[in-house]
Write a protein that holds these residues in place. Structure first.
Motif, PDB file in Angstrom:
ATOM      1  N   VAL A   1      -1.352  28.182  35.096  1.00 56.24           N
ATOM      2  CA  VAL A   1      -0.330  27.227  34.669  1.00 56.24           C
ATOM      3  C   VAL A   1       0.758  27.967  33.910  1.00 56.24           C
ATOM      4  O   VAL A   1       0.555  29.069  33.395  1.00 56.24           O
ATOM      5  N   ALA A   2       1.916  27.341  33.843  1.00 58.80           N
ATOM      6  CA  ALA A   2       3.086  27.954  33.231  1.00 58.80           C
ATOM      7  C   ALA A   2       3.215  27.536  31.772  1.00 58.80           C
ATOM      8  O   ALA A   2       2.649  26.538  31.323  1.00 58.80           O
ATOM      9  N   VAL A   3       3.989  28.304  31.035  1.00 58.63           N
ATOM     10  CA  VAL A   3       4.258  28.042  29.628  1.00 58.63           C
ATOM     11  C   VAL A   3       5.137  26.800  29.487  1.00 58.63           C
ATOM     12  O   VAL A   3       6.115  26.617  30.231  1.00 58.63           O
ATOM     13  N   ASN A   4       4.796  25.931  28.535  1.00 57.24           N
ATOM     14  CA  ASN A   4       5.614  24.753  28.209  1.00 57.24           C
ATOM     15  C   ASN A   4       5.979  23.934  29.443  1.00 57.24           C
ATOM     16  O   ASN A   4       7.136  23.589  29.670  1.00 57.24           O
ATOM     17  N   ARG A   5       4.967  23.592  30.210  1.00 57.97           N
ATOM     18  CA  ARG A   5       5.226  22.802  31.411  1.00 57.97           C
ATOM     19  C   ARG A   5       4.313  21.575  31.415  1.00 57.97           C
ATOM     20  O   ARG A   5       3.167  21.633  30.993  1.00 57.97           O
ATOM     21  N   THR A   6       4.843  20.469  31.923  1.00 57.07           N
ATOM     22  CA  THR A   6       4.072  19.240  32.051  1.00 57.07           C
ATOM     23  C   THR A   6       3.634  19.074  33.500  1.00 57.07           C
ATOM     24  O   THR A   6       4.427  19.266  34.427  1.00 57.07           O
ATOM     25  N   TYR A   7       2.362  18.721  33.676  1.00 55.73           N
ATOM     26  CA  TYR A   7       1.775  18.596  35.008  1.00 55.73           C
ATOM     27  C   TYR A   7       1.176  17.212  35.200  1.00 55.73           C
ATOM     28  O   TYR A   7       0.750  16.563  34.237  1.00 55.73           O
ATOM     29  N   ARG A   8       1.110  16.809  36.461  1.00 56.00           N
ATOM     30  CA  ARG A   8       0.351  15.623  36.824  1.00 56.00           C
ATOM     31  C   ARG A   8      -0.756  16.050  37.796  1.00 56.00           C
ATOM     32  O   ARG A   8      -0.482  16.579  38.875  1.00 56.00           O
ATOM     33  N   LEU A   9      -2.002  15.822  37.393  1.00 51.45           N
ATOM     34  CA  LEU A   9      -3.152  16.056  38.260  1.00 51.45           C
ATOM     35  C   LEU A   9      -3.361  14.823  39.120  1.00 51.45           C
ATOM     36  O   LEU A   9      -3.479  13.706  38.599  1.00 51.45           O
ATOM     37  N   VAL A  10      -3.383  15.005  40.439  1.00 51.83           N
ATOM     38  CA  VAL A  10      -3.595  13.887  41.353  1.00 51.83           C
ATOM     39  C   VAL A  10      -4.719  14.242  42.317  1.00 51.83           C
ATOM     40  O   VAL A  10      -4.977  15.418  42.595  1.00 51.83           O
TER      41      VAL A  10
END
Length: 668
Positions: free
Chosen positions: A340-349
């Motif tokens: 994962v990247a620094v300071n990033r928002t993710y959505r797990l689907v």
């Protein structure tokens, strides 16, 4: 507003300043010799070359800035400044050199300056020690840190001046939170790197995956977990122009932080998932950018990317898409670790199907801290014709991001697992700033030092809340009428609860509470009739990693069958004996140092002119007729400061080559 293709020179104040001009672009300008005191001009106390004041989402790109003066009464004198009242401003693909005040100023300065991004710029010999009005000598600095929250400074190349210099000089009363990642800081023979503080007066500045070269002293205090490289023997590379900043020691040592579609200084694509090169130049070819390597369970064996425990296996029947799915039974699980990247928002689907038609297997995201976020279906979700229900959960990373775990448990079938980056409008959602932040206690001023907890889900800090002192953010902005999701990790004190809420001036509001003494991810729908609203964590406990994203639409992205090919592997060209109709390549001519002006040779992805914008009429890096002779070829202007002798010729050529790249990108 679009400010472009100007030549600004010999000014007794600022060069280009925007006020109340959110969304503007400042591109392809050349600014030199500003903030000077020629011909008896009086010195102002705060002049820099190019900057915004009280303006959001302004982009500064392809500008060439040099020779900015820092006089005895001017505490600024930088090429660029992210100043009071600005959020989301972007500085990329700029060339800066010989600015006496340094490369960059962060100046929240009793206001708010947040979410600034500084990436893929080149800075040469910025910063000079200057005599001040009080008789002291002002230290040379690359950055002057006077207030920034949630800032990101990554993949820039800095050739430091041959003087004593502090690469991130802190103001003695203003705190910052920012991550400095994947940068190259290269000292010359006579450079003396001063001690750079990483935690001054509540500042939370994180240094990670940088290359510090040419000296073994004075660099920020770092530890092994941050993967910084200190290479005392590192010097400029062989070659001419930009080749001298393209360092093999910087290849592949960065942390993913740039979003998809970002280009390096010369227009090459950069990775968004895998490790980039450090500095402003991406030399390493960019391979496939896959976060969840086998989210469709197409590869056999599944164990190549998933750790299977107990009754869990890949099956080739009952799948939602492709050729296979994952089947789990009680006591079984499957886990994959993803970058994962620094300071990033993710959505797990994912898509899940239960054996009994009621209970569903769970798909969850586990942070390195152990906090778990479990994907849930939408309230009105119904199984599709194959019996699958889509589920999702949103979470963000912070400055320490490396990997997350995705885990499948329960009983049933799971398919089409993906981890998708999503836009997040929440500022300082990880609560890493202790001052100059949108988070306020009982409407205190932004410069009060707020309490923080080290019990965090990501990063180093979280926000404690009590009934008397909640965490309140009155500076949240959305598109009126649009559907959003507001989420947070919450942990309640024993026997208490924590409430996440939002409201606006029209009395629209919603809230959700958590009572677990373990980290729990909670979310509430948000649709506001006004643009500005207030969000808050109240109660007794701790909050961390708050997000505000567009509401999930319940759809899953298509995952193409891979037919046994690992999507994370580089494609290979198999040799063949079959004849080909392709013409054979003519021998290439001998390399030359002369630049070509053929626009077709521009790197892939170079920006093109917007048809709605004014057409540039001149090369912005060429001095207008009648102007004084000097730096028309991009060589270093004289500022009266000595920069040493060993590398002067190399730096002159380097600057000329770098300026040429900006001019060619401008003409495309």
């Amino acid at each position: 507003m679009y400010i472009h293709d100007n030549f600004v020179t010999d000014v007794g104040g600022d060069g280009i300043v925007l006020q109340y001009a959110s969304g503007s672009r400042v591109e392809h300008n050349t600014v030199e010799d500003v903030a000077n005191t020629k011909d008896g001009q009086s010195m102002n106390g705060a002049n820099a070359a190019v900057w915004p004041w009280n303006a959001d989402d302004v982009s500064f790109r392809y500008n060439h800035v040099f020779g900015t003066v820092r006089g005895e009464d001017n505490n600024d004198g930088q090429a660029f400044d992210a100043d009071f009242g600005g959020t989301g401003n972007l500085y990329e693909h700029n060339l800066s050199h010989d600015n006496e005040g340094g490369f960059m100023l962060f100046c929240g300065c009793w206001g708010l300056t947040t979410d600034t991004v500084v990436r893929y710029n080149v800075s040469l010999n910025d910063g000079r020690p200057v005599p001040l009005a009080d008789g002291s000598t002002g230290i040379a600095r690359t950055f002057f840190m006077a207030g920034q929250a949630d800032g990101q400074v990554y993949n820039n190349s800095f050739l430091l001046p041959s003087v004593p210099v502090d690469i991130a000089h802190p103001d003695n009363y203003l705190a910052d939170s920012a991550v400095f990642a994947n940068n190259v800081f290269l000292a010359q023979e006579e450079t003396e790197v001063q001690e750079t503080a990483t935690a001054v007066d509540g500042a939370t500045i994180v240094w990670r995956n940088n290359v510090f070269g040419g000296s073994d002293e004075g660099w920020p205090e770092v530890n092994a977990e941050q993967d910084n490289l200190v290479l005392p023997e590192l010097t400029l590379a062989d070659g001419v122009g930009l080749e001298r900043l393209q360092l093999t020691a910087a290849q592949g040592v960065g942390a993913p932080i740039a979003p998809e579609g970002v280009l390096d200084f010369v227009g090459n694509p950069v990775p968004s998932v895998t490790s980039p090169d450090a500095g402003a130049f991406q030399l390493t070819p960019v391979g496939p950018q896959v976060t969840v390597a086998d989210g469709g369970f197409e590869l056999d064996p599944a164990e190549d990317h998933w750790q299977l425990e107990g009754p869990a296996q890949r099956v080739d029947e009952g799948q939602r898409t492709g050729h296979a799915a994952l089947a789990v039974d009680e006591g079984g699980s499957a886990t994959t670790t993803v970058p994962v990247a620094v300071n990033r928002t993710y959505r797990l689907v994912a898509a899940v199907s239960g054996d009994d038609g009621e209970s569903l297997p769970t798909v969850s995201l586990t942070l390195p801290s152990g906090a778990v976020a479990t994907a849930e279906p939408l309230p009105e979700a119904e199984p599709d014709e194959d019996g699958y229900v889509p589920v999702a959960v949103t979470a963000r990373t912070s400055t320490d991001a490396t990997t997350l775990d995705i885990t499948v448990e329960g009983q049933g079938l799971v398919d089409d697992v993906a981890l998708l980056p999503v836009d997040d409008v929440m500022v300082d959602g990880s609560f890493e700033a202790t001052r100059n932040t949108v988070w306020q206690e009982n409407n205190a001023d932004t410069w009060s030092e707020f309490a923080r907890s080290t019990d965090a889900t990501s990063g180093s800090l979280a926000s404690p809340v009590t009934p008397e002192v909640p965490a309140v953010n009155r500076f949240t902005y959305v598109e009126p009428g649009e559907e959003y999701e507001l989420g947070v990790f919450a942990k309640a004190a024993d026997g208490e609860s924590v409430t996440l809420e939002w409201s606006n001036a029209e009395d629209d509001e919603a809230q959700v509470s958590a009572s677990s003494t373990q980290w729990e991810r909670v979310a509430v729908p948000l649709s506001s009739s006004t643009a500005q609203l207030t969000v808050a964590c109240r109660g007794s406990g701790v909050c961390d990693d708050m997000t505000l994203t567009a509401a999930w639409d319940g759809l899953l992205p298509p995952i193409e069958p891979v037919d046994g090919e690992d999507p994370t592997e580089e494609p290979t060209d198999e040799p063949t004996d079959e004849p080909t109709d392709e013409p054979t390549e003519e021998p290439s001519p001998e390399p030359t140092d002369e630049p070509t002006e053929d626009p077709s040779s521009e790197p892939t992805g170079t920006p093109t002119q917007d048809p709605d914008e004014p057409t540039p009429t001149a090369d912005a890096s060429t001095r207008p007729s009648g102007a004084e002779p000097g730096d028309d070829q991009g060589s270093l202007p004289s500022t009266g400061a000595q920069i040493g002798t060993a590398l002067v010729a190399a730096v002159v050529l380097l600057t000329a080559g770098t300026a040429l790249v900006l001019r060619r990108r401008q003409s495309s």
